[in-house]
Design a protein around this motif. Structure first.
Motif, short mmCIF file in Angstrom:
data_model
loop_
_atom_site.label_atom_id
_atom_site.label_comp_id
_atom_site.label_asym_id
_atom_site.label_seq_id
_atom_site.Cartn_x
_atom_site.Cartn_y
_atom_site.Cartn_z
N THR A 287 -0.03 9.67 19.75
CA THR A 287 1.23 9.59 20.50
C THR A 287 2.46 9.68 19.60
OG1 THR A 287 1.30 7.19 20.32
CG2 THR A 287 0.15 8.11 22.23
N GLY A 288 2.25 9.59 18.30
CA GLY A 288 3.39 9.59 17.39
C GLY A 288 4.07 8.24 17.26
N ALA A 289 3.43 7.18 17.78
CA ALA A 289 4.01 5.83 17.67
C ALA A 289 3.92 5.32 16.23
CB ALA A 289 3.27 4.89 18.62
N GLU A 290 4.72 4.28 15.97
CA GLU A 290 4.71 3.64 14.64
C GLU A 290 3.37 2.95 14.40
OE1 GLU A 290 7.36 3.30 12.27
OE2 GLU A 290 8.07 5.01 13.46
N PHE A 291 2.96 2.89 13.13
CA PHE A 291 1.79 2.09 12.76
C PHE A 291 2.20 0.62 12.61
CE2 PHE A 291 0.19 6.09 10.54
CZ PHE A 291 -0.79 6.35 11.49
N ALA A 292 1.30 -0.27 12.96
CA ALA A 292 1.56 -1.70 12.80
C ALA A 292 1.55 -2.11 11.33
CB ALA A 292 0.53 -2.52 13.56
N VAL A 293 0.89 -1.33 10.51
CA VAL A 293 0.91 -1.59 9.06
C VAL A 293 1.07 -0.23 8.38
CG1 VAL A 293 -1.63 -1.67 8.98
CG2 VAL A 293 -0.31 -2.60 7.08
N THR A 294 2.04 -0.16 7.47
CA THR A 294 2.40 1.14 6.89
C THR A 294 1.77 1.31 5.52
OG1 THR A 294 4.35 0.26 5.77
CG2 THR A 294 4.63 1.00 8.07
N PRO A 295 1.70 2.56 5.04
CA PRO A 295 1.21 2.77 3.68
C PRO A 295 2.10 2.07 2.65
CG PRO A 295 1.34 4.85 4.88
CD PRO A 295 1.98 3.82 5.75
N GLU A 296 3.37 1.88 2.97
CA GLU A 296 4.26 1.14 2.06
C GLU A 296 3.83 -0.32 1.97
OE1 GLU A 296 5.33 3.32 4.31
OE2 GLU A 296 6.38 4.81 3.09
N ASP A 297 3.39 -0.88 3.11
CA ASP A 297 2.86 -2.25 3.08
C ASP A 297 1.62 -2.31 2.17
OD1 ASP A 297 4.72 -3.19 4.98
OD2 ASP A 297 3.42 -2.60 6.65
N ALA A 298 0.77 -1.32 2.32
CA ALA A 298 -0.46 -1.27 1.53
C ALA A 298 -0.14 -1.13 0.04
CB ALA A 298 -1.34 -0.10 1.99
N LEU A 299 0.91 -0.37 -0.25
CA LEU A 299 1.32 -0.16 -1.64
C LEU A 299 1.90 -1.44 -2.22
CD1 LEU A 299 1.54 2.08 -3.79
CD2 LEU A 299 3.88 2.48 -2.99
N ARG A 300 2.68 -2.14 -1.41
CA ARG A 300 3.26 -3.42 -1.87
C ARG A 300 2.15 -4.41 -2.21
NH1 ARG A 300 7.39 -6.72 1.99
NH2 ARG A 300 5.59 -6.69 3.37
N ALA A 301 1.13 -4.48 -1.37
CA ALA A 301 0.01 -5.39 -1.63
C ALA A 301 -0.74 -4.99 -2.90
CB ALA A 301 -0.94 -5.40 -0.43
N LEU A 302 -0.89 -3.68 -3.10
CA LEU A 302 -1.55 -3.21 -4.32
C LEU A 302 -0.75 -3.61 -5.56
CD1 LEU A 302 -3.75 -1.48 -5.77
CD2 LEU A 302 -2.17 0.46 -5.56
N ARG A 303 0.58 -3.47 -5.44
CA ARG A 303 1.44 -3.81 -6.58
C ARG A 303 1.24 -5.28 -6.96
NH1 ARG A 303 6.71 -3.15 -4.44
NH2 ARG A 303 6.18 -0.97 -4.20
N VAL A 304 1.15 -6.17 -5.97
CA VAL A 304 0.94 -7.59 -6.25
C VAL A 304 -0.45 -7.79 -6.88
CG1 VAL A 304 0.74 -9.89 -5.21
CG2 VAL A 304 2.49 -8.29 -4.38
N ALA A 305 -1.44 -7.09 -6.35
CA ALA A 305 -2.81 -7.23 -6.88
C ALA A 305 -2.87 -6.78 -8.34
CB ALA A 305 -3.78 -6.41 -6.03
N LEU A 306 -2.21 -5.68 -8.64
CA LEU A 306 -2.22 -5.18 -10.02
C LEU A 306 -1.48 -6.14 -10.94
CD1 LEU A 306 -1.69 -1.37 -9.34
CD2 LEU A 306 -3.81 -2.50 -10.04
N ALA A 307 -0.40 -6.75 -10.43
CA ALA A 307 0.34 -7.73 -11.24
C ALA A 307 -0.54 -8.95 -11.50
CB ALA A 307 1.63 -8.13 -10.52
N ALA A 308 -1.30 -9.37 -10.48
CA ALA A 308 -2.21 -10.52 -10.65
C ALA A 308 -3.27 -10.21 -11.70
CB ALA A 308 -2.85 -10.88 -9.31
N LYS A 309 -3.78 -8.99 -11.64
CA LYS A 309 -4.79 -8.57 -12.62
C LYS A 309 -4.22 -8.59 -14.04
CE LYS A 309 -8.02 -5.00 -12.80
NZ LYS A 309 -8.62 -3.73 -12.37
N GLU A 310 -3.00 -8.09 -14.14
CA GLU A 310 -2.37 -8.06 -15.46
C GLU A 310 -2.10 -9.48 -15.96
OE1 GLU A 310 1.34 -5.89 -15.63
OE2 GLU A 310 1.76 -6.74 -17.61
#
Lengths: 323, 334
Positions: A287-310
Motif C-alpha cells: 500500500t505504500g504505508a510507512e513501516f513501523a520500524v525503519t532501516p534507520e532504526d535498525a542502523l541506530r541499534a547496530l551503531r549501539v551494538a558496535l559501540a558496545a563491542k568496541e
C-alpha cells in the motif's frame, strides 16, 4: 505480489510461514542447502531456484534470511534490479554497509524493511505505548534482559563466527538496543563488559539523560531463554519478566538435543510476532504505508551494538556522535 | 552475660528495626538511644517506648558494652570517636562514612581504644545469601563470568529527608545503595574491586532534590568477574515493598537467580499505603547481624564484617561518582 525467499534456516522457515499467513505468493526459494530449500518450497507451493539471480528475475519482493555478512551484497543486488527487500536483523555487520543499503534502496525507489521483530512483540509494543502515553512519566532507568543459549546449528554454526554474525552482542543484543532507543531516543555513551559471546552487560546513556542496562547472553543451558523489561519513570514503573508470566509451565524430562537450533522467546498468542511482522511489512509494501520500524532504526541499534563491542574490547566507554 | 547496648542517633530508617530487635533479643539490656534532635528523639522514644538521652555523652555515661551508630552518613565519625573513647564496641550503619579520611579516622579511633568496629551489612547474615555464597564458592556454577545485581528501591528521603541532603548523606542513590552489592561481590569471590564505571543522574526528582536518584554501576573484580549494580531509587512510592535485592550469577554451567526478599505474602488490604503489599515472612537478617555483634563482644572474636569491608564498599560508591563526573573508567588502587 510475488515473494522470493533466500535462506531456508530457522528464520527462513519462520518467515515463510509469515508470508503464507499474510496471503502473499511465495513463489521461489533459494538456499545453498538444497534439501532444506526443497522441503520448504514444497510446503508452500514454491519453486526452488538455482541461483540468486534467477530468484530476483521472478519476484517483486526478496526476503533475505541468510547469515548477516551476506545481507549487504544481496540487498544491493536486489535494489539494482528494483526489487523490494525484507532483510533479517541485524541490518549488516558495519555501519557503512548499512548506510549504503539504505541509500541504494532510496536511489532505486523501492522499499527496504529490516526485520527488527522485537517491535512486534506485544509486551514490548504495549510497554512502549504506555510510556508514550505518559503513564510512567519521563523515562529514567531502563533494564532489559535477553539471555538464551548458544546457537547449535548443525553443520555450519555461523552464529559463532564473528566475521559472519558479528557475535552475540550484534546478533542478539541489537533487539534490546533498538527497544531502549525506541523508549529513550539517541544514545550518547556506551560502556560494556563481556565474557566472549557467553554474556555481556552494556550500560547506555541517552541524550535526554535516561540510562539503560542491557543484559545479553548465550550462557544458559539449551532450551532456556529468559527475557525481561523494567522501565522506571518519574511517575511509575513497568515490569515484565518471562520467568513470571509464562501461561504454561512444564516440568518434564527432556531428551538430549530437544532444544531448537536457535532459541526463540515465544509465548502463546493468537498470532506470533514473526507473522505480525511479515504481515505488516507486506501490507506496507503493497500500500505504500510507512513501516513501523525503519532501516534507520535498525542502523541506530547496530551503531549501539558496535559501540558496545568496541567498549568490551577496549575496556573504555565509547562516545557516540550525533546519537 | 547481659550486655548493655545503646543506639546512637535515630536518623537512619534502620534504627527503628534495630530498636525493636534489641527489645526482643535475650540477655540484652537495651539502655536506650541518644539523639540531639528534639523532634526526632521524642518521636522515636514514643514509637518504641525506650529511654531517650538528649546528649550522646549521657548515653555513653551508662557505659554500654556496644552501640549501634545510626546517624546520618556524615556524622558516623564523630559518634564512633565518642563511642570508642568511652570503650564501647561499634556496629556502624552503612555506608560507613562519606569520605576516605573520615572513615580512616574511625578505624584509628577504634584501634587506639581497642574496641571493635563492625559494618552493618545485614545481607551477609541472610540465609539465602549465605547459601548462594557457599554454592558459588563450592563451584556449582563452574567458573563465574559475571553478576547482574539489583538493589533498587523507592526514594528513602520520603521517610527521612537527609538521605537526599548531599552534605549529610554524601550523595544520593549511589551513596545509599551501592555498598550492599559491592560488599557481597567482594565477599562471595574473596576478591577486590579493580575498576568502576558508572552512569549517575537525577531522573526521578528533577527540580525537587539536588542529589542523584539513579545509578547504573559496572565493576570488574580482581578474579576477572564483571558485575553490575543498579542502585537507583527507581521504585515509585506505593510499590509493594521498599525495593529489591537481586543477583543473577552467570557461570559456565548456567545461571543462578537470587531474589533475597522473595519470601513474602502478597497482601491486598484496604487502608494500607501499598496495594498490594509484599509482607515478608523470611528470617530477619538484621537479627542475625545484631546477634553476631553481641557474640563478638562476648567472645572477643573479630566480626565477620569489618571496618575494611565497609571501607572498600564505600570506595566503590565514591569511585562511581568520580567515574560519572569524568565519563571514564576509574581504577581503584589496592
Amino acid at each position: 505480489m510475488r515473494v522470493g525467499l533466500v535462506g531456508a534456516g530457522v528464520m527462513g522457515r519462520v518467515h515463510a510461514a509469515g508470508w503464507a499467513a499474510a496471503g502473499a505468493e511465495l513463489v521461489a526459494v533459494f538456499s545453498r542447502d538444497e534439501d532444506r530449500a526443497r522441503e520448504l518450497a514444497g510446503q508452500y507451493g514454491a519453486r526452488v531456484v538455482g541461483s540468486y539471480a534467477d530468484l530476483l528475475r521472478e519476484v517483486d519482493v526478496v526476503d533475505i534470511c541468510v547469515p548477516t555478512h551476506l545481507h549487504h551484497d544481496m540487498a544491493l543486488e536486489a535494489f539494482s534490479q528494483r526489487r523490494h527487500v525484507v532483510c533479517e536483523k541485524p541490518i549488516a555487520l558495519t555501519e557503512a554497509e548499512g548506510r549504503e543499503m539504505i541509500a541504494a534502496a532510496e536511489r532505486a525507489g523501492v522499499r527496504f524493511f529490516v526485520a527488527m521483530v522485537l517491535r512486534f512483540f506485544p509486551q514490548y509494543r504495549l510497554a512502549r505505548e504506555l510510556v508514550a502515553q505518559g503513564r510512567i512519566g519521563q523515562v529514567g532507568v531502563i533494564r532489559l534482559k535477553r539471555v538464551s543459549y548458544t546457537p547449535n546449528k548443525p553443520g555450519d554454526n555461523w552464529y559463532l563466527d564473528h566475521a559472519r554474525s558479528g557475535g552475540m552482542i550484534v546478533d542478539l543484543m541489537v533487539h534490546d538496543f533498538d527497544f531502549a532507543c525506541w523508549l529513550a531516543g539517541d544514545v550518547t555513551r556506551v560502556y560494556a563488559r563481556a565474557a566472549g559471546d557467553r554474556y555481556a552487560l552494556a550500560t547506555l546513556r541517552f541524550a535526554n539523560g535516561a540510562m539503560a542496562l542491557v543484559e545479553g547472553g548465550w550462557a544458559n543451558p539449551p532450551g532456556v531463554f529468559r527475557t525481561a523489561i523494567d522501565v522506571a519513570g518519574t511517575k511509575g514503573v513497568i515490569e515484565w519478566s518471562s520467568d513470571a508470566t509464562a501461561t504454561i509451565r512444564t516440568f518434564l524430562r527432556q531428551p538430549e538435543g530437544a532444544a531448537g537450533e536457535v532459541g526463540l522467546p515465544l509465548s502463546p498468542l493468537a498470532e506470533d510476532p514473526y507473522t505480525t511482522q511479515i504481515k505488516h511489512a507486506y501490507e506496507a509494501i503493497r500500500t505504500g504505508a510507512e513501516f513501523a520500524v525503519t532501516p534507520e532504526d535498525a542502523l541506530r541499534a547496530l551503531r549501539v551494538a558496535l559501540a558496545a563491542k568496541e567498549s568490551a574490547r577496549t575496556g573504555r566507554s565509547v562516545t557516540l556522535q550525533g546519537g | 552475660m547481659t550486655l548493655r547496648i545503646g543506639i546512637m542517633s535515630a536518623a537512619h530508617v534502620h534504627a527503628d528495626g534495630y530498636a525493636e530487635l534489641l527489645k526482643q533479643i535475650p540477655d540484652v539490656d537495651f539502655i536506650g538511644f541518644s539523639d540531639e534532635d528534639a523532634q526526632r528523639g521524642q518521636a522515636f522514644a514514643g514509637a518504641h517506648g525506650v529511654r531517650w538521652f538528649r546528649r550522646h555523652e549521657d548515653l555513653l555515661a551508662q557505659q554500654p558494652h556496644g552501640v549501634i551508630v545510626c546517624s546520618e552518613n556524615r556524622g558516623h565519625m564523630e559518634l564512633v570517636q565518642m563511642a570508642a573513647a568511652a570503650g564501647a564496641h561499634v556496629l556502624c550503619e552503612k555506608p560507613i562514612e562519606v569520605s576516605r579520611e573520615r572513615a580512616e579516622a574511625m578505624r584509628d579511633a577504634c584501634a587506639a581504644r581497642g574496641v571493635k568496629f563492625m559494618t552493618a551489612f545485614p545481607m551477609r547474615f541472610d540465609p539465602s545469601v549465605r547459601e548462594v555464597c557457599a554454592r558459588v564458592r563450592a563451584g556449582e556454577l563452574g567458573q563465574i563470568l559475571a553478576v547482574n545485581g539489583i538493589n533498587h528501591s523507592e526514594n528513602p528521603s520520603g521517610h527521612r529527608a537527609w538521605f537526599a541532603d548531599p552534605h549529610l548523606a554524601g550523595g544520593g542513590a549511589v551513596m545509599d545503595h551501592t555498598v550492599h552489592l559491592a560488599d557481597l561481590l567482594r565477599w562471595f569471590f574473596q576478591a577486590e574491586v579493580e575498576t568502576v564505571y558508572a552512569e549517575v543522574g537525577n531522573p526521578f526528582a528533577q527540580g525537587t532534590l539536588s542529589v542523584d536518584t539513579a545509578g547504573l554501576i559496572q565493576v570488574t573484580l580482581s578474579n576477572g568477574v564483571f558485575a553490575s549494580i543498579d542502585c537507583s531509587w527507581s521504585r515509585p512510592a506505593g510499590y509493594p515493598r521498599w525495593g529489591h535485592l537481586q543477583m543473577e550469577i552467570i557461570g559456565e554451567r548456567g545461571t543462578l537467580v537470587l531474589d533475597a526478599f522473595a519470601q513474602a505474602l502478597t497482601v491486598y488490604a484496604k487502608g494500607g499505603a501499598r496495594w498490594p503489599e509484599w509482607v515478608q515472612w523470611g528470617s530477619d537478617p538484621n537479627r542475625a547481624m545484631i546477634e553476631h555483634f553481641l557474640h563478638c563482644i562476648r567472645t572477643g572474636e573479630e566480626p565477620e564484617v569489618t571496618w575494611r569491608d565497609g571501607f572498600e564498599a564505600m570506595r566503590v560508591a565514591l569511585a562511581a561518582y568520580e567515574s560519572s563526573d569524568q565519563g571514564t573508567v576509574v581504577r581503584l588502587s589496592p
